[in-house]
Each structure stands twice: as structure tokens, then as C-alpha cells.
Design an enzyme around this catalytic site. Sequence first.
Site, PDB file in Angstrom:
ATOM      1  N   GLY A   1      35.588  61.085  50.555  1.00  0.00           N
ATOM      2  CA  GLY A   1      36.577  61.741  51.274  1.00  0.00           C
ATOM      3  C   GLY A   1      37.968  61.746  50.427  1.00  0.00           C
ATOM      4  O   GLY A   1      38.036  61.608  49.176  1.00  0.00           O
TER       5      GLY A   1
ATOM      6  N   HIS B   1      40.418  65.926  46.465  1.00  0.00           N
ATOM      7  CA  HIS B   1      41.445  66.636  45.822  1.00  0.00           C
ATOM      8  C   HIS B   1      40.851  67.580  44.592  1.00  0.00           C
ATOM      9  O   HIS B   1      39.652  67.586  44.471  1.00  0.00           O
ATOM     10  CB  HIS B   1      42.447  65.512  45.140  1.00  0.00           C
TER      11      HIS B   1
ATOM     12  N   HIS C   1      37.786  66.092  42.737  1.00  0.00           N
ATOM     13  CA  HIS C   1      36.613  66.315  43.534  1.00  0.00           C
ATOM     14  C   HIS C   1      35.737  67.873  43.248  1.00  0.00           C
ATOM     15  O   HIS C   1      34.732  68.075  42.981  1.00  0.00           O
ATOM     16  CB  HIS C   1      36.502  66.054  44.769  1.00  0.00           C
TER      17      HIS C   1
ATOM     18  N   GLN D   1      31.689  48.512  48.899  1.00  0.00           N
ATOM     19  CA  GLN D   1      32.384  48.112  47.456  1.00  0.00           C
ATOM     20  C   GLN D   1      33.916  48.074  47.531  1.00  0.00           C
ATOM     21  O   GLN D   1      34.449  48.100  46.415  1.00  0.00           O
ATOM     22  CB  GLN D   1      32.122  49.742  46.931  1.00  0.00           C
TER      23      GLN D   1
ATOM     24  N   GLY E   1      32.927  61.808  37.997  1.00  0.00           N
ATOM     25  CA  GLY E   1      34.116  62.158  36.966  1.00  0.00           C
ATOM     26  C   GLY E   1      34.199  60.596  36.048  1.00  0.00           C
ATOM     27  O   GLY E   1      33.811  59.509  36.573  1.00  0.00           O
TER      28      GLY E   1
ATOM     29  N   ASP F   1      36.334  56.952  36.374  1.00  0.00           N
ATOM     30  CA  ASP F   1      35.269  55.992  36.796  1.00  0.00           C
ATOM     31  C   ASP F   1      34.281  55.582  35.767  1.00  0.00           C
ATOM     32  O   ASP F   1      33.280  55.606  36.206  1.00  0.00           O
ATOM     33  CB  ASP F   1      35.083  55.704  38.179  1.00  0.00           C
TER      34      ASP F   1
ATOM     35  N   GLN G   1      31.942  52.654  36.211  1.00  0.00           N
ATOM     36  CA  GLN G   1      31.054  53.082  37.363  1.00  0.00           C
ATOM     37  C   GLN G   1      29.933  54.226  36.827  1.00  0.00           C
ATOM     38  O   GLN G   1      28.648  53.952  37.169  1.00  0.00           O
ATOM     39  CB  GLN G   1      31.790  53.886  38.438  1.00  0.00           C
TER      40      GLN G   1
ATOM     41  N   MET H   1      43.744  62.314  38.338  1.00  0.00           N
ATOM     42  CA  MET H   1      43.767  62.666  39.883  1.00  0.00           C
ATOM     43  C   MET H   1      43.033  61.606  40.753  1.00  0.00           C
ATOM     44  O   MET H   1      42.042  61.138  40.356  1.00  0.00           O
ATOM     45  CB  MET H   1      43.097  63.795  40.058  1.00  0.00           C
TER      46      MET H   1
ATOM     47  N   ARG I   1      44.100  57.804  45.834  1.00  0.00           N
ATOM     48  CA  ARG I   1      45.048  56.766  45.947  1.00  0.00           C
ATOM     49  C   ARG I   1      46.679  57.294  45.520  1.00  0.00           C
ATOM     50  O   ARG I   1      47.416  56.794  46.094  1.00  0.00           O
ATOM     51  CB  ARG I   1      44.791  55.374  45.218  1.00  0.00           C
TER      52      ARG I   1
END
Length: 279
Positions: free
Chosen positions: A30, A33, A36, A60, A147, A150, A153, A184, A187
Amino acid sequence: MLVFAKIKSVQQKIESLKKGTSVGFVPTMGALHQGHLSLIHQAKKENDIVVVSIFVNPTQFDKQEDLINYPKTIDKDLSLLKSVYCDIVFAPAANEIYANDIKSQAFDFDGLEFQMEGKFRDGHFNGVGTIVKRLFEIVKPTKAYFGEKDFQQLQIIRNMVKKHQIPVKIVGCDIYREEDGLAMSSRNARLTNEHRKVAPFIFKTLKEAKIKFGTKNASEVVSWVESEFKKQPLLELEYFEIAEENTLLTIKNKDPKQKYRAFIAVFAGKIRLIDNISL
């Protein structure tokens, strides 16, 4: 656009629509921006149906404070998703996903989990692996989009999919940036005006480090970055590392056959920002 909170309902709907069609999946926490939305645009181009999940995953977060403070903007998120013609939104509660047993599964990511972020965020990638694997089992996508901000990840999810033989293609998408270069992130909305003004220094430094990596060795580049951040009182460097893209191991000697990437984590006040750049 259809919105579901229950696993059974969303599975039934996806199954009813599937019938030979491809399903693109964008998992999110969620606070959406344009970054996403760029993933959703790519998923729309490459698939017949696009599913987006909105779930702030408790397992996490290594700090409870970060979980509590994570922005929750569901009404705004749904409005944005409708504007880009998302087909299905899955927005479950924690007990729907974890059945009242909110804990991570233990994973072996072949050491990827112990590099960079893994050194500073205990148990983080077990939480990521747990939720992404669970969402893949629920949605059963053809392709899933993540994206490259990360990047660690992304590599961990690729590792998990391969090891667990999950039939989904993982698609890494370019980092989406503000006009001033700041990557982007949800945070970013929590940055003070003062910190927001200096935050583009992170990407500026990464770009200069990339140029220096062409002529200098890795340790010289690392030392230069560390010295640059010492001159910037509003930003605190947590780490800067140059690593091989596939193993994420810190570079020892340059090998022209290998692909390298620079990774960075910085505190702007209490807000932790990460970024990376291909070298």
C-alpha cells in the site's frame, strides 16, 4: 475493478477469469506511488488480467515502531488503482493470511539473505519470503513484478521461486525516480522538508560512484562515498557496498565477466532510505 479481502473469494474470481489468460501480479504494502503504478503499467502490457495485493506484512518488520508508523492509505490506494484500470485488488487482514499465527517461515536463500540489508534487519527476508510465497500460492500468477529499488529482495524472490519450483516468472522493473533523482518510496512521505531537500544527494553520489568505478578500485570508491556523506550532516550513511549482482557478495577484485551493483542505505533523520545503481 473488484476488491477482495478473503482468500477463497479472490481465488474463485481469478479462476473464473483465467481460462487460458495470463495473470500479472504486483504485490504491494500500500501507500502507493508512481513507482508502483509503473509496475502495474508493465503488468497491463504483458498480461490479460492484473492483480494487485495491498498487505502491510507484519513479519518483515524488524522494528515494531516501523510497522506502526508505516503509512496506511487504503482509500487513496484504491482510487489510484482504479485510475490505472487494475482488474483485481486483494487486500486481506493479517489473520486471513497467517490464520492467527503471525510468524515467518525459515528460508535458506543461499546466503543472499546475509548480505547488505540482512546485516541490519534481522529476520526481514524470512518475512518477505513467507508473504511472497503465500501470495503466489493464492494468486497463482503467470508473471510477478518487483521494482529494482529493492534489488536484494528481487534476487531473494528469484532464488525462492527457483528452489521451491513455483511456476511464476519474476520480472524486475527499473527504479522509478522523482525528478530530482530520489528513488520513489512510500517512506518519502515521512521525510521532513529539510530532509527531503537533501535526499537527492543519495542518487547524485551513486551516479558519481559509478563513474569512479570505471577507473578506481572498489575500496577507493567506498572510501570516497563514506567521505562524501561525512560532509552531509543531515544524512547518515548506514552502508555503501559494491557487490556482484547474482551472489550479492562484496567485490574483492574486479572481474570483467561479472556484473556489479552499488548498494546504499542512508538515514534521513529517522527515515531509512535505500537505493542502488548498476555499475
